[in-house]
Design a protein around this motif. Sequence first.
Motif, PDB file in Angstrom:
ATOM      1  N   PRO A  37       0.822  -1.213   0.000  1.00  0.00           N
ATOM      2  CA  PRO A  37       0.000   0.000   0.000  1.00  0.00           C
ATOM      3  C   PRO A  37       0.858   1.266   0.000  1.00  0.00           C
ATOM      4  O   PRO A  37       2.051   1.212   0.262  1.00  0.00           O
ATOM      5  CB  PRO A  37      -0.802  -0.114   1.300  1.00  0.00           C
ATOM      6  CG  PRO A  37       0.035  -0.968   2.181  1.00  0.00           C
ATOM      7  CD  PRO A  37       0.756  -1.929   1.272  1.00  0.00           C
ATOM      8  N   MET A  38       0.229   2.381  -0.318  1.00  0.00           N
ATOM      9  CA  MET A  38       0.947   3.646  -0.364  1.00  0.00           C
ATOM     10  C   MET A  38       1.437   4.047   1.016  1.00  0.00           C
ATOM     11  O   MET A  38       2.452   4.717   1.151  1.00  0.00           O
ATOM     12  CB  MET A  38       0.034   4.742  -0.933  1.00  0.00           C
ATOM     13  CG  MET A  38      -0.558   4.424  -2.307  1.00  0.00           C
ATOM     14  SD  MET A  38       0.692   3.917  -3.537  1.00  0.00           S
ATOM     15  CE  MET A  38       1.352   5.531  -3.989  1.00  0.00           C
ATOM     16  N   SER A  39       0.703   3.673   2.040  1.00  0.00           N
ATOM     17  CA  SER A  39       1.151   3.885   3.422  1.00  0.00           C
ATOM     18  C   SER A  39       0.510   2.788   4.268  1.00  0.00           C
ATOM     19  O   SER A  39      -0.407   2.107   3.798  1.00  0.00           O
ATOM     20  CB  SER A  39       0.764   5.286   3.915  1.00  0.00           C
ATOM     21  OG  SER A  39      -0.633   5.416   3.934  1.00  0.00           O
ATOM     22  N   PRO A  40       0.971   2.593   5.498  1.00  0.00           N
ATOM     23  CA  PRO A  40       0.507   1.434   6.270  1.00  0.00           C
ATOM     24  C   PRO A  40      -1.012   1.350   6.382  1.00  0.00           C
ATOM     25  O   PRO A  40      -1.684   2.354   6.617  1.00  0.00           O
ATOM     26  CB  PRO A  40       1.155   1.661   7.646  1.00  0.00           C
ATOM     27  CG  PRO A  40       2.406   2.420   7.351  1.00  0.00           C
ATOM     28  CD  PRO A  40       2.034   3.335   6.210  1.00  0.00           C
ATOM     29  N   PRO A  42      -2.841  -0.951   8.590  1.00  0.00           N
ATOM     30  CA  PRO A  42      -2.903  -2.032   9.591  1.00  0.00           C
ATOM     31  C   PRO A  42      -4.290  -2.631   9.705  1.00  0.00           C
ATOM     32  O   PRO A  42      -5.290  -1.925   9.592  1.00  0.00           O
ATOM     33  CB  PRO A  42      -2.484  -1.344  10.892  1.00  0.00           C
ATOM     34  CG  PRO A  42      -2.620   0.112  10.642  1.00  0.00           C
ATOM     35  CD  PRO A  42      -2.455   0.341   9.180  1.00  0.00           C
ATOM     36  N   GLN A  43      -4.346  -3.949   9.907  1.00  0.00           N
ATOM     37  CA  GLN A  43      -5.624  -4.593  10.218  1.00  0.00           C
ATOM     38  C   GLN A  43      -6.044  -4.252  11.642  1.00  0.00           C
ATOM     39  O   GLN A  43      -7.213  -4.172  11.947  1.00  0.00           O
ATOM     40  CB  GLN A  43      -5.478  -6.118  10.091  1.00  0.00           C
ATOM     41  CG  GLN A  43      -5.221  -6.578   8.670  1.00  0.00           C
ATOM     42  CD  GLN A  43      -5.153  -8.092   8.603  1.00  0.00           C
ATOM     43  OE1 GLN A  43      -4.115  -8.666   8.857  1.00  0.00           O
ATOM     44  NE2 GLN A  43      -6.275  -8.722   8.289  1.00  0.00           N
ATOM     45  N   PRO A  91      -0.204  -6.158  16.034  1.00  0.00           N
ATOM     46  CA  PRO A  91       0.460  -7.247  15.303  1.00  0.00           C
ATOM     47  C   PRO A  91       1.779  -7.701  15.924  1.00  0.00           C
ATOM     48  O   PRO A  91       2.308  -8.748  15.551  1.00  0.00           O
ATOM     49  CB  PRO A  91       0.717  -6.639  13.915  1.00  0.00           C
ATOM     50  CG  PRO A  91      -0.245  -5.529  13.795  1.00  0.00           C
ATOM     51  CD  PRO A  91      -0.450  -4.989  15.170  1.00  0.00           C
ATOM     52  N   THR A  92       2.314  -6.924  16.847  1.00  0.00           N
ATOM     53  CA  THR A  92       3.608  -7.282  17.439  1.00  0.00           C
ATOM     54  C   THR A  92       3.555  -7.428  18.954  1.00  0.00           C
ATOM     55  O   THR A  92       4.443  -8.034  19.538  1.00  0.00           O
ATOM     56  CB  THR A  92       4.658  -6.181  17.134  1.00  0.00           C
ATOM     57  OG1 THR A  92       4.134  -4.937  17.626  1.00  0.00           O
ATOM     58  CG2 THR A  92       4.942  -6.071  15.653  1.00  0.00           C
ATOM     59  N   VAL A 288       5.434   4.863  12.728  1.00  0.00           N
ATOM     60  CA  VAL A 288       5.404   3.517  12.160  1.00  0.00           C
ATOM     61  C   VAL A 288       5.621   2.536  13.302  1.00  0.00           C
ATOM     62  O   VAL A 288       6.591   2.666  14.055  1.00  0.00           O
ATOM     63  CB  VAL A 288       6.503   3.349  11.090  1.00  0.00           C
ATOM     64  CG1 VAL A 288       6.502   1.918  10.573  1.00  0.00           C
ATOM     65  CG2 VAL A 288       6.281   4.321   9.949  1.00  0.00           C
ATOM     66  N   SER A 321      -0.206   1.160  13.796  1.00  0.00           N
ATOM     67  CA  SER A 321       0.815   1.836  13.003  1.00  0.00           C
ATOM     68  C   SER A 321       0.229   2.963  12.158  1.00  0.00           C
ATOM     69  O   SER A 321      -0.781   2.800  11.480  1.00  0.00           O
ATOM     70  CB  SER A 321       1.483   0.819  12.077  1.00  0.00           C
ATOM     71  OG  SER A 321       2.554   1.395  11.363  1.00  0.00           O
ATOM     72  N   TRP A 322       0.914   4.092  12.236  1.00  0.00           N
ATOM     73  CA  TRP A 322       0.633   5.251  11.381  1.00  0.00           C
ATOM     74  C   TRP A 322      -0.735   5.870  11.634  1.00  0.00           C
ATOM     75  O   TRP A 322      -1.216   6.679  10.828  1.00  0.00           O
ATOM     76  CB  TRP A 322       0.825   4.876   9.912  1.00  0.00           C
ATOM     77  CG  TRP A 322       1.362   5.996   9.059  1.00  0.00           C
ATOM     78  CD1 TRP A 322       0.809   6.489   7.919  1.00  0.00           C
ATOM     79  CD2 TRP A 322       2.547   6.768   9.287  1.00  0.00           C
ATOM     80  NE1 TRP A 322       1.577   7.501   7.417  1.00  0.00           N
ATOM     81  CE2 TRP A 322       2.649   7.708   8.232  1.00  0.00           C
ATOM     82  CE3 TRP A 322       3.533   6.791  10.285  1.00  0.00           C
ATOM     83  CZ2 TRP A 322       3.695   8.631   8.148  1.00  0.00           C
ATOM     84  CZ3 TRP A 322       4.565   7.693  10.193  1.00  0.00           C
ATOM     85  CH2 TRP A 322       4.634   8.596   9.137  1.00  0.00           C
ATOM     86  N   VAL A 343      12.130  -2.331  17.302  1.00  0.00           N
ATOM     87  CA  VAL A 343      12.164  -3.260  16.170  1.00  0.00           C
ATOM     88  C   VAL A 343      12.361  -2.491  14.864  1.00  0.00           C
ATOM     89  O   VAL A 343      13.210  -2.836  14.033  1.00  0.00           O
ATOM     90  CB  VAL A 343      10.868  -4.090  16.112  1.00  0.00           C
ATOM     91  CG1 VAL A 343      10.801  -4.926  14.839  1.00  0.00           C
ATOM     92  CG2 VAL A 343      10.736  -4.957  17.356  1.00  0.00           C
ATOM     93  N   TYR A 344      11.601  -1.432  14.701  1.00  0.00           N
ATOM     94  CA  TYR A 344      11.663  -0.663  13.458  1.00  0.00           C
ATOM     95  C   TYR A 344      12.983   0.082  13.342  1.00  0.00           C
ATOM     96  O   TYR A 344      13.552   0.203  12.257  1.00  0.00           O
ATOM     97  CB  TYR A 344      10.481   0.305  13.384  1.00  0.00           C
ATOM     98  CG  TYR A 344       9.170  -0.437  13.345  1.00  0.00           C
ATOM     99  CD1 TYR A 344       8.638  -0.997  14.505  1.00  0.00           C
ATOM    100  CD2 TYR A 344       8.489  -0.641  12.157  1.00  0.00           C
ATOM    101  CE1 TYR A 344       7.462  -1.733  14.475  1.00  0.00           C
ATOM    102  CE2 TYR A 344       7.306  -1.360  12.116  1.00  0.00           C
ATOM    103  CZ  TYR A 344       6.800  -1.902  13.280  1.00  0.00           C
ATOM    104  OH  TYR A 344       5.640  -2.631  13.255  1.00  0.00           O
ATOM    105  N   LEU A 349      13.305   0.766   9.533  1.00  0.00           N
ATOM    106  CA  LEU A 349      11.925   1.002   9.089  1.00  0.00           C
ATOM    107  C   LEU A 349      11.197   2.050   9.928  1.00  0.00           C
ATOM    108  O   LEU A 349      10.003   2.266   9.753  1.00  0.00           O
ATOM    109  CB  LEU A 349      11.136  -0.318   9.137  1.00  0.00           C
ATOM    110  CG  LEU A 349      11.576  -1.394   8.139  1.00  0.00           C
ATOM    111  CD1 LEU A 349      10.938  -2.736   8.478  1.00  0.00           C
ATOM    112  CD2 LEU A 349      11.225  -0.994   6.708  1.00  0.00           C
ATOM    113  N   ASP A 351       9.821   5.547  11.368  1.00  0.00           N
ATOM    114  CA  ASP A 351       9.470   6.856  10.828  1.00  0.00           C
ATOM    115  C   ASP A 351       8.435   7.481  11.750  1.00  0.00           C
ATOM    116  O   ASP A 351       7.549   6.792  12.267  1.00  0.00           O
ATOM    117  CB  ASP A 351       8.906   6.732   9.413  1.00  0.00           C
ATOM    118  CG  ASP A 351       8.992   8.045   8.635  1.00  0.00           C
ATOM    119  OD1 ASP A 351       9.510   9.036   9.191  1.00  0.00           O
ATOM    120  OD2 ASP A 351       8.541   8.074   7.494  1.00  0.00           O
TER     121      ASP A 351
END
Lengths: 357, 357, 357, 357
Positions: A37-40, A42-43, A91-92, A288, A321-322, A343-344, A349, A351
Amino acid sequence: MTITQHGHEQKKLNKLYAEFDTMGLIPLWTIRDNLMPMSPRPQALPHLWRWADVLPLAERSGKLVPAGRGCTRRAIALSNPGLPGLPYATPTLWAAVHYLAPRETAPAHRHSQTAFRFVVEGESVWTNVDGDAVAMRRGDLLLAPSWTYHEHHNATDRPMIWLDGLDIPLVNGLDADFFEFGLDTLSTCETPERSRGERLWGHPGLRPIGQADRPSSPLTAYRWEHTDAALRAQLEMETEDVPSAVIEPGHAGVRFSNPTTGKDSLVTIRTEMHRLREGTRTAPVKTVGSAVWQVFEGTGVATVGDRRFEISKGDLFVVPSWYELVLEAGGDIDLFRFSDEPVYEALGLADTYRGGA
Amino acid sequence: MTITQHGHEQKKLNKLYAEFDTMGLIPLWTIRDNLMPMSPRPQALPHLWRWADVLPLAERSGKLVPAGRGCTRRAIALSNPGLPGLPYATPTLWAAVHYLAPRETAPAHRHSQTAFRFVVEGESVWTNVDGDAVAMRRGDLLLAPSWTYHEHHNATDRPMIWLDGLDIPLVNGLDADFFEFGLDTLSTCETPERSRGERLWGHPGLRPIGQADRPSSPLTAYRWEHTDAALRAQLEMETEDVPSAVIEPGHAGVRFSNPTTGKDSLVTIRTEMHRLREGTRTAPVKTVGSAVWQVFEGTGVATVGDRRFEISKGDLFVVPSWYELVLEAGGDIDLFRFSDEPVYEALGLADTYRGGA
Amino acid sequence: MTITQHGHEQKKLNKLYAEFDTMGLIPLWTIRDNLMPMSPRPQALPHLWRWADVLPLAERSGKLVPAGRGCTRRAIALSNPGLPGLPYATPTLWAAVHYLAPRETAPAHRHSQTAFRFVVEGESVWTNVDGDAVAMRRGDLLLAPSWTYHEHHNATDRPMIWLDGLDIPLVNGLDADFFEFGLDTLSTCETPERSRGERLWGHPGLRPIGQADRPSSPLTAYRWEHTDAALRAQLEMETEDVPSAVIEPGHAGVRFSNPTTGKDSLVTIRTEMHRLREGTRTAPVKTVGSAVWQVFEGTGVATVGDRRFEISKGDLFVVPSWYELVLEAGGDIDLFRFSDEPVYEALGLADTYRGGA
Amino acid sequence: MTITQHGHEQKKLNKLYAEFDTMGLIPLWTIRDNLMPMSPRPQALPHLWRWADVLPLAERSGKLVPAGRGCTRRAIALSNPGLPGLPYATPTLWAAVHYLAPRETAPAHRHSQTAFRFVVEGESVWTNVDGDAVAMRRGDLLLAPSWTYHEHHNATDRPMIWLDGLDIPLVNGLDADFFEFGLDTLSTCETPERSRGERLWGHPGLRPIGQADRPSSPLTAYRWEHTDAALRAQLEMETEDVPSAVIEPGHAGVRFSNPTTGKDSLVTIRTEMHRLREGTRTAPVKTVGSAVWQVFEGTGVATVGDRRFEISKGDLFVVPSWYELVLEAGGDIDLFRFSDEPVYEALGLADTYRGGA
């Protein structure tokens, strides 16, 4: 192209796609945009769990579910509504309310996953980390880094509830989970005021000579009295014309760190405490990676994306995220936060976007 | 070869050597072994400066030498007898006794050299570091890292004396010295109990969010109460069967560290406090690099190479590179130590030999 | 104050200073400014050694001074005229011309000092580094990092001369020198085209799997064909409108690096090759720390501070700390450079000033 | 407890669980063991994709699916049978076969995901990375690190097929995906033999002066001639009694690295080439994290867990986390491998088990 020709082409295409399927192949051009995707996107969804709802359920579990029933821990996990059926806050990140009945113990185990406890209220439990008995009290952050043996014992006649944070979803997604049981009997029944980890490492800027660096903090407990003093000092200094003491006007914050490296207390989880002065409204920020917040004291409003949460003591909410986050303090408000930002940062990763005034 | 031939050869050789000399060349085979010895042969010697000698001289200087006489600091440097005429305690370290008269001030300057103060006795001076007023009290370590503006002011009617440590010889030998004068007037006349640096950074394991890493510690002062507590805890833990809490039996020690990195408080200077339980005798140790020790409290014996020094409060002694050191505690004894070890570690030249029992 | 009073004061002061002297103390206010100058005041001076002068002397040494005469190496050191009597090119760097007669060998030793060889002309010697035979040819840089055993053998009937660079003055000043003799017999008499170090590590961007990082480069030799190609490519790209390919207009340069870390080839010594296009004049640059340059090919002018050196093949010149350097190319000119910059970078003391157009 | 009582308890429990569900909570004690297994239980399965199957499908796609049909890339992803419906080779890695028709171009885009190309056969395409045209030839590894603009153009009348590797699943799982389209027209139509990145960085151990470190390698292409030479040298050295030159007997390997840091060529993806001498059987190895292998040349057998794959040129197979891998060479065999190990190393989750003889 005639209709017949077109049909002919389509048949060939259908046959090709069928063969892709048979061969375990998926053509990129048939995949939904979600792949890149163009940007995150997240589900996981912004969500609020009210302490007033969670606490009674935990207490009822304490009565109805005997310890040891299929599991060694009476923990109740936040399940993000965007990740249905999964016991994952994000998710994490795993976040669970842990209940230990009076005089109850939880036997030792250890694992590749990283864990911490944060205490919103109560005291009476000692968590033994590699045999070091660590008292748990309101406002304290207690660590159980990757591969440390840990067990709990409630030394009193009062139950106790706290927040468990782990990187279970991250480690599971990466297929890096290892687990070992320890002894069934406690490694120690001591109930000291201060753990050995604190006595060795809990002095500002002082390292015991001869102790090597460690990936996670050897400081077993970060006590509320220090956290509180640090936050208070930042806000006082702000009023004394040292604006750089705070994150932004009216907004103080400390990060729990590893005194051997200056980095995060835990390799995969960032842990922080924030304090907003009455009336403060934070600038919108997007990061992020995901975070879980818990109100430690006070009331306010958290706006996550287009969701608006009225928050008070003990309430837990998630920032995927985001998603843009804005915090508003009713009166003074203290919030504990944990996130997966290390982690990021480690993977290049990270931002962050901070909105201006 | 006949004698005549030999004389002829010798003449040619003499001519060659004369031409070497003219051309600014030195043949390796004519140089004394000191160029590349089998192990370090420092010119610096083990030496003891007694506080009972140094203190009266400093006090007399305070009366006889007005501030500002040719210099902005009334500091008296230890001059190693092996480095005659040089105001150097060791080839890399400067150590000086600094005297500030009642109500006196020392105007601001800054430089590429790194500095600290350690206080054996007295209090009444605030050292302002980049405009942050830092109280100086017995047992405290105060930092003035490279390029920070620093100035002193005695806010009382009592004089004060302390130890200044710097890397002047190192920086001078490397031709890396830069110096700038600041304003003649004090940046601040405040006399707070705790400096801003302490209020921001003096909480165990807690980092203010949003502050970047720094090469030297942002913690302006390491207070004696914390140092003392850390040393006490180590020795207590040793008696509770945690032998790893101490450096060796009866010997506790803390290193002053940079909370943003976990490394040394200063880039080029290691700073430590040691405590020996009564009757302790340390294992002999040899280290590449040099150190200066000052007795903070108590009595004992320091043996450096074949020199034996009876030591008591305030005494200063030097351990040159690769000299063996053994410390013996009379009663309990506390010692401050600073050394150049971070330099050797950064350059891959560090080495330590510890003798066994 | 009356004259009598003044005389009385002076007597007391004289007595004080005499006691300082007796006690091994030096008051800061009596010391010359050189202790902490406003900017570096190196004792070392800019100086030029002409190859036309040095080469014949080395050759005469080869005939007059048998190998083994009081020393295992027939090396002739540049002695900076500002450091009289010392075989030091700069306060940190040793530079010597090394002569090995036909069929001669130099037996193995190793030491804490770091060494390299650079070859301006000739070939016939193999230097064995930890038993790996490394051919030495014009334009090559060969490494002998700290603690590697190294020995030389001339496999031909021609003598050979090269440049030895070491950090002897630095290590000596730090009292960190250790030295060990190896066997008297050569570890290998092989004369391969390429050493094992090259065969394992001499492939661009490729690491042998399973080899750990090392503080100094495991690449034993940097061959001229690669250096030349890299410099040529930079200047070609500059003409193709990629100005970032070069250091500055008309000025290409490569740094010899450690493929396991990307840092300098040696922990304490920077090694570089520079190429200036005909007519290029570099912007003036001042660097903290010192450097030795050797012309590899071509002619030009080097201006160091207010000294102007006409330079041609083989000439060696020294740039002391914080002296301004400007290079002018006659025709195309290639220069080898080595410096102590990694030391200053590791200690937070590095600084560079580049003049504008 | 009577049956009635038991039923009563069960009702209360059911009610509690229903409320958990309503509140977005999941009790730990009801969750299947997969949450924290004793060792990794990846959903991904060992799997083999035969080149003989994949290649014709890619070619048919080239004819049937016009470029631009819903997507800017004609890439066909390996879909692990244990991750049904997902275009993922493993939980972290994307692997796809990319087909570019004669004279076709793929317009520029960039993204937070990291990418590389590896070429098993063919040549005719240039991939432009940030405007630098990089030829793609058999055996070459080409990089497109995170956030670099990249586009492809086929400069000939022959189609070309290659392997694309990315960290799409990892970045998607972490919700860290960002994507931007570039221009529709090519940034350059040049077809140079060597890219600018190679000309600047493709010299062993040589760094252009003045170029800063980068998280991913600035070396745009790793050419087969170098990879082949490095592997050949390792096996030759093994036969010359230098066993440390190879990973294990008969097994050579190189890692593609970042010359500015010595670390992996890409932040999140490890890239390697392996060569097994005829008849070699590797020791069994288990690694946390997953890998994709592609046979570059030769034949052999790969055993992954209890799956046995006969492999030959172009074949692709997957090794999920903690599955044991054994490779057997028929004749000599070369294999390209990429994995997610840098992720685990950065997060403190790496672990490898090597079986003995």
